[in-house]
Design a protein around this motif. Sequence first.
Motif, PDB file in Angstrom:
ATOM      1  N   GLN A   1       2.194   1.694  -3.469  1.00 47.35           N
ATOM      2  CA  GLN A   1       1.109   2.160  -4.339  1.00 47.35           C
ATOM      3  C   GLN A   1       0.905   3.667  -4.167  1.00 47.35           C
TER       4      GLN A   1
ATOM      5  N   GLU B   1       0.830  -1.207   0.000  1.00 44.75           N
ATOM      6  CA  GLU B   1       0.000   0.000   0.000  1.00 44.75           C
ATOM      7  C   GLU B   1       0.866   1.261   0.000  1.00 44.75           C
TER       8      GLU B   1
ATOM      9  N   MET C   1      -5.605  -1.820  -5.430  1.00 51.79           N
ATOM     10  CA  MET C   1      -4.345  -1.066  -5.515  1.00 51.79           C
ATOM     11  C   MET C   1      -3.799  -1.081  -6.939  1.00 51.79           C
TER      12      MET C   1
END
Length: 155
Positions: free
Chosen positions: A62, A59, A125
């Motif tokens: 991303q 994450e 994502m």
Amino acid sequence: MLGGRTIAMLTAALFIAIASVIFSDNWIVSMDRQVEVIRLVRVNIATLHQLKADLFEAESAQRGYMLTKRAEYVAPFNDALNRARANVKLSEKRVTDTSTQLNQVIELDWLKAISSSIEAKSAEMLLSIRLVQANKVEEANHVMNLDLGRLQMQK
């Protein structure tokens, strides 16, 4: 010579000693099994913590890519997701190797739920990254702001 009473006492003492040895041996074997179970639980907890860390790293990569559009964030994203998937597979192998049939069904169902949450999170994502790559930053931000990924992470 020894009297009957003495022989009876010695025999009773011998049986008590044998029973004590058997009881102690069974207790030691039981403790060894419990130590092994505790070790496996610790290993599984560490694997799940690593899984969570890998998802956080994916994450983070991303979001780094979405903010900077620098390609060097894509490889850590993919690597972290691959490690997360590998941790789920490792947990599945441990379950099939060590659990009873009844526990296997329950634990494998739980791991399937985790795996599907990971795949849902990774799809969200990846969609955001692909939208940024296509210069659709506003749409990517909209996908990220839906909070679907946050809900998947909570699962």
